[in-house]
Design a protein around this motif. Structure first.
Motif, PDB file in Angstrom:
ATOM      1  N   SER A   1       0.845  -1.189   0.000  1.00  0.00           N
ATOM      2  CA  SER A   1       0.000   0.000   0.000  1.00  0.00           C
ATOM      3  C   SER A   1       0.878   1.235   0.000  1.00  0.00           C
ATOM      4  CB  SER A   1      -0.949  -0.003   1.205  1.00  0.00           C
ATOM      5  OG  SER A   1      -0.204   0.003   2.410  1.00  0.00           O
ATOM      6  N   THR A   2       0.251   2.398  -0.061  1.00  0.00           N
ATOM      7  CA  THR A   2       0.964   3.649  -0.248  1.00  0.00           C
ATOM      8  C   THR A   2       1.053   4.453   1.040  1.00  0.00           C
ATOM      9  OG1 THR A   2       0.174   3.733  -2.537  1.00  0.00           O
ATOM     10  CG2 THR A   2       1.051   5.767  -1.614  1.00  0.00           C
TER      11      THR A   2
ATOM     12  N   ARG B   1       6.011   4.023  -2.086  1.00  0.00           N
ATOM     13  CA  ARG B   1       5.713   2.602  -1.918  1.00  0.00           C
ATOM     14  C   ARG B   1       6.992   1.802  -2.179  1.00  0.00           C
ATOM     15  NH1 ARG B   1       0.584  -0.792  -3.793  1.00  0.00           N
ATOM     16  NH2 ARG B   1      -0.366   1.248  -3.614  1.00  0.00           N
TER      17      ARG B   1
END
Length: 279
Positions: free
Chosen positions: A37-38, A70
């Motif tokens: 995920s970011t 990321r």
């Protein structure tokens, strides 16, 4: 980027800012980064430079005052990161953290060279006016209970349907409710929703296409990391700052998937926003 070159750049910055300020930036702030995920970093000025020590190990994107990071692979090595926003510099360290990471590091209150990253339960809660938070939450709750009103604004991609179901305005915000139909067997996990006001000029550039001006709109309310399971229909609600567009403009809404490449982009004509009912 070569680690020795990065150290040299940092050394030059220390010399330029003086010994007193150099003492402030020696203690690096850790920024948790995942490959699933970011991580978001928001500054109080436009970001013009991001320099990562081990650039091949991290994906980095700049959008206005924000930096998206990321990791490219699991258990990647920690590395320093240098960011220039406005006329200031910030330096920290990217550190891999196992498991999904969805964090916002908000540096808008930073008044010096160094700031300590913080996390928030809702990565979309970027609005700082605490007096508005209760109003925004209340109006979003009202919008979720309204019967679906619109069907004409929609996009279909990869057996996913994204449409605008409802829209309302108050004196400060525009409230949006989206409908997502997942016709696939794979869950659609919304990792990030991006809003940009796009203004098209009537004049064409080099006789081929219109000039465009883009203004990012930071969400002030909504839910992050929502999941639309396979073969189901779900609704997403957001609040964005009220901004009147011209007849040539539109709001571009982009949904990015957490573990996948199915990106949905929905343009909403300005006349729909400008004529939306009050909430």
């Amino acid at each position: 980027m070569n680690k020795f070159r990065f150290t040299y750049i940092f050394y030059l910055l220390v010399l330029a800012t003086g010994a007193a300020q150099a003492q402030k930036v020696t203690r690096l702030s850790d920024i948790a980064v995942s490959d699933s995920s970011t991580t978001y970093m928001v500054f109080n000025g436009p970001v013009s430079l991001v320099d990562v020590g081990m650039a091949d190990n991290y994906s980095v994107k700049i959008e206005a005052n924000a930096v998206f990071v990321r990791a490219r692979k699991k258990n990647t090595t920690p590395t320093p990161i240098l960011i220039r926003y406005g006329s200031k510099y910030w330096m920290g360290r990217l550190v891999y953290k196992a498991g999904p990471v969805l964090q916002l590091y908000d540096f808008n209150n930073n008044t010096g060279t160094m700031a300590t990253g913080g996390t928030t339960e809702n990565a979309l809660a970027m609005d700082k006016a605490e007096a508005n938070q209760e109003v925004v939450a209340s109006n979003l709750s009202k919008l979720r209970k309204v019967k679906e009103e619109l069907q004409s604004v929609a996009v279909i991609e990869n057996d996913l349907v994204l449409s605008l179901a409802n829209i309302r305005n108050d004196k400060d915000f525009t409230y949006l409710r989206f409908k997502v139909i997942n016709k696939t067997n794979i869950d659609y996990n919304v990792d990030f929703t991006d809003f940009q006001l796009v203004e098209n000029s009537k004049k064409k550039f080099l006789g081929r296409k219109k000039n465009q001006a883009r203004r990012p709109l930071e969400p002030a309310g909504g839910e992050a990391n929502q999941n639309i399971t396979g073969r189901t229909t779900g609704y997403l609600t957001y609040a964005i700052p009220l901004y009147a567009a011209t007849e040539n403009g539109y709001l571009e809404v982009t949904l990015r998937e957490l573990n996948g490449a199915r990106v949905l982009v929905l343009p909403i004509p300005s006349k729909i926003i400008n004529k939306a009912a009050s909430i």
